[in-house]
Each structure stands twice: as C-alpha cells, then as structure tokens.
Design an enzyme around this catalytic site. Structure first.
Site, mmCIF file in Angstrom:
data_model
loop_
_atom_site.group_PDB
_atom_site.id
_atom_site.type_symbol
_atom_site.label_atom_id
_atom_site.label_comp_id
_atom_site.label_asym_id
_atom_site.label_seq_id
_atom_site.Cartn_x
_atom_site.Cartn_y
_atom_site.Cartn_z
ATOM 1 C CB SER A 238 -5.931 22.996 50.025
ATOM 2 O OG SER A 238 -5.806 24.515 50.183
ATOM 3 C CE LYS A 239 -14.379 24.158 49.217
ATOM 4 N NZ LYS A 239 -14.791 23.498 47.822
ATOM 5 N NE ARG A 240 -4.143 27.004 52.146
ATOM 6 C CZ ARG A 240 -3.097 27.205 51.664
ATOM 7 N NH1 ARG A 240 -2.871 28.459 51.236
ATOM 8 N NH2 ARG A 240 -2.091 26.375 51.541
ATOM 9 N N GLY A 242 -9.404 28.184 46.143
ATOM 10 C CA GLY A 242 -10.678 28.298 45.355
ATOM 11 C C GLY A 242 -11.184 26.975 45.032
#
Ligand code: GLU
Length: 468
Positions: A238-240, A242
């Site tokens: 997911s986005k977290r 990177g």
C-alpha cells in the site's frame, strides 16, 4: 487449439498500481508468447469513482511499460445494452428471476437466518413467483441449493465453495444496471476470453462467475489467481510502503524493461534467472511457474535490476528518456553523438536515469559548479602550473585520443615527479567540479578537446586569482 485470449480489466479509480501492472504483464506475456490476443477493458461501471483522468493515466502507464493491446479499450459503460440482453436471456431460460423484496424484507430474512445459526442471506422468496420486470424489481440468479462449485485454478489448485452458502445473488439492480459479476462474465464471454489471470482478491467472485457461465451455457475460461504483492512488512502493498504507481517509477528514473523484469519475478520464476530482457520474457513466460506464495516488494532489488538494464541498453536507446530528465534539470541536450558518448561513460555507474541525468549535468553546462571542498583540497596553488601545462599539451594534440592523453600524463608525471592520482584528481575537479566522475580518460574524451582545455584553463585562472 484455439488461440489464447487474455485481458486486463482495470477499474479507472486511480493510477495503475504495481499490483495491477503485474497482472497486466502476466496476461500480456502469455498472449504474446502464444501468439494470442490481449484485450484491454475499462471497468468503469462505478461511475461515481471512475474518471477519464484515471483511464488516461492507466493507458499511459501501460504504454510506457510497453504493454500493448490488440483490442480495446472497451468501456463497460458503453456495453449496458449487451448486459441487459444477457440478463433477459437468463430470465427467459429460467436461470434468473425478478425479485420485488424490499430492503426491509431482506433485512428480516437475514435476521431470521442468523437466528437459526445460518449465514445471513436472501431466502429465495421470489424464486417461483414468476414476476415480471417492473419498478423496484431486481434480477437474481437462481443458484443451486446444494453441492459445491469448484474453482479449478492453475495457480492454487481446486477450491470448493458450498452452494448452500451462496444465495440467489443480484445480477441486475432495480435501476436496470448490471451488477459487477454479471458484467465481467458477459464481457469475458463476448470477448472470447479463455484465460484469466488475476489477483487472488478476486477469488471470492469466481464461484459466482462460474455459476453465471454455467447458466449461460458458456465454456469456462482457465483461471489463475495469483497471490498479492506484499510490502516488506508482509502487509498487502500500500501507499505507506512507498511508491505505488507505475508513473512514480518512471519519474524516479526506472526503465520500463527493468520494471517489467522486476514485476514478473514477483510471482513467476524460471529457474534462478533474475535478469530478463523483454524478448527473453516473451519466450520463457509460462503459466506453470506462477508462484503460489505471496512475494514481497523490494525496492533495492528493483534498483539493482534497473542498473543492470541501464548497462544492457545502447546509448541511443537510453537517450530519449535521459533527455527528458535533463530537460527537467534545465539542460537542453540533443540526441546526438555527444550525448551518446556521455551516456556510455555513465552507464556503468548509474542505478537510475535520474542519477544519470544528475551525473551528466557537468558535461553540458558552460562551466561546472566547482565544489568548494574539492577545490580547497585539489585546486591548490601548486597545481596551477601543472594544469596550465596539461591544457597546453592537450591543445597541441593533433588527435584527441586516449593514447595522446596517456602520453601527456606520463610526461607530466615525470616532469613534476607526481603519481597518477595527484594529476588526475585536480584535473577531475577542474573539469567536472567534483572528485567523483567516470574514468578520467573516457570522461575527457566524451567531453571533447575544446571544453576540456577551456575548463582546465578556467581552473588554473581561478587558482591564480585566489593566490593574488
Ligand atoms: N476490475 C477489476 C480490478 O480492477 C478486475 C476484475 C477481474 O480481473 O476480473 O480489480
């Protein structure tokens, strides 16, 4: 045997993410390898969440990756009549029926089922009523009450789903629009799709889809559900973790060939081979070696592969992408012999094209930015004379070749009684502004005689001015 027909059906609710790109890639590779067909379909039925910007971004990212399609893009929003036709057919053949139950009634049915310790679901109340189409009716598929629906999957093996746990699910909403699973199956049937490779987050839809295929009397495609891509912490990517979108990798200076090489290895293997050219992948890709276990996204591995792909390419191949990045740095460079030479000096030492563009900067500017620390250490008063001698000697060279440069170096080393490094480092700082650069000879040869001489003289002048 019928030709393989695969598809990629993204929902245009955002950019093309890494997981989606991998799914597209598997389907595309398999179509290319078998001389089959790869179809692109935009699943935009969720009109509130879909946007043309997303569609454009997805198409753009696929094009950048070099994943080309033979048909489409088809848009589900343009196919509503087809879905309606198929739904009507299902009702006419007795495989589906109109249902007029209100939301309150459905809630009550669920409560009742729950109270009896059963899975909360629709109880089939309208099944035999023979209702016809009217306002507020939905269409439900008649699903079997007993037995199992087996998903035969080339990656996961067989998974059996209990039919008793599947209710007569809705295939058409009361506003006449088709439900997701119906639209997907009708599309896959009418587009002749016979091989479906997708993320295993869709496995839950597959038994329902199989029941629709059967109700329509259509052949089932080959299914392969591939495990999700995980982040280094083993949570779903997911986005977290990177960069998620393919576009971000383009901006960071990754090559499409490196990205596809990396993505394919997240879920497919060919012995222990890590490096694949595009051609190699098309030759070797198969469905037998799709992996069953989830793979972790590892940025360092991608970067290492990118460095290898940068080295494997020819300078003219790399030039167009590099020029765009140089433009971002305010440098107007041409796709010419000079740039090709510049690239050749930087290929062995650049992990990304962004890195390459930054390292290439000094070649193009009128005068390099001299790093003060490097100057304090290497452009010292005692080097001025030596630098001037080198500039003169290079200026007088009839041919600007490595041979000529080596001879000059030897002579200066002897005359000034200095080791190679004591000459090369001041020279490097004079010409590039820093202490790190490609090998001194290849770098000077790429830079060219005129610029080399000019920069050395400028550095010598700088030293003399400082000494005043
Ligand atoms: N539209 C779905 C998605 O973007 C894919 C559906 C499918 O592969 O069947 O996840």
């Amino acid at each position: 045997m019928k030709p393989v027909v695969t598809r990629f059906p993204p929902s245009p609710t955002g950019f093309l993410h890494i997981g989606g790109a991998r799914t597209a890639l598997f389907n595309w590779l398999y179509a290319r390898k078998t001389n089959g067909k790869f179809i692109l379909r935009i699943e935009d039925t969720d009109e509130a969440r879909s946007s043309t910007d997303s569609t454009d971004a997805i198409l753009d990212a696929l094009q950048w990756l070099g994943i080309d399609w033979d048909e489409g893009p088809y848009f589900q929003t343009e196919r509503k009549d087809i879905y309606r036709r198929y739904i009507r057919k299902l009702v006419e053949t007795g495989h589906a029926y109109y249902c007029s139950c209100t939301p309150d009634e459905i809630t009550a049915m669920r409560e009742q089922a729950r109270a009896r310790g059963l899975k909360p679901m629709y109880n089939g109340k309208c099944r035999e009523k023979g209702l016809s189409d009217s306002d507020n009716t939905v269409v439900r598929l008649k699903t079997p009450d007993a037995g199992v629906t087996v998903v035969e999957d080339i990656v996961k093996g067989d998974t059996a789903f209990q039919n008793a746990e599947m209710d007569d699910f809705i295939i058409q909403r009361s506003d006449g629009s088709a439900m997701y699973n119906l639209a997907v199956v009708v599309d896959d049937i009418t587009m002749g799709i016979n091989t479906i490779i997708r993320g295993d987050d869709h496995l839950i839809n597959t038994p329902k889809q199989i029941l629709i295929y059967k109700a329509l009397g259509a052949d089932l495609p080959v299914f392969g559900h591939v495990p999700m891509v995980l982040g280094p912490d083993k949570a779903r990517l997911s986005k977290r973790h990177g960069a998620m979108s393919v576009g971000e990798y383009r901006n960071m200076g990754y090559l499409p060939d490196a990205v596809i090489n990396y993505l394919v290895r997240l879920g497919w293997s060919h012995g222990d081979q890590e490096f694949f050219t595009r051609k190699d992948l098309i030759q070797k890709f198969d469905l037998e070696h799709l992996g069953r276990s989830a793979s972790m996204f590892d940025m360092q591995k991608l970067t290492a592969l990118n460095a290898r792909h940068i080295q494997a390419k020819s300078a003219p191949d790399l030039a167009p992408s590099l020029l765009l990045l140089l433009k971002d740095l305010g440098i107007a460079a041409e796709n010419d012999v000079f740039t090709h030479k510049v690239i050749e000096t930087l290929q062995p030492r650049s992990k990304t094209l962004v890195e390459m563009a930054e390292s290439a900067r000094f070649y193009y500017v009128d005068a390099p930015d001299i790093d003060e620390k490097a100057a304090a250490r290497f452009l010292t008063a005692d080097t001025a004379d030596m630098l001037t001698r080198i500039a003169d000697a290079i200026d007088n060279l009839p041919d600007f070749t490595q041979d000529g440069l080596e001879k000059i170096f030897k002579k200066i080393m002897a005359d000034f009684n200095l080791g190679f490094g004591k000459i090369a480092q001041p020279l490097r700082v004079a010409v590039t502004g820093t202490t790190v650069s490609p090998g001194i000879f290849e770098m000077l040869l790429a830079l060219g005689k005129e610029k080399t001489v000019h920069r050395i003289r400028q550095a010598a002048a700088r030293i003399s001015n400082q000494a005043l």
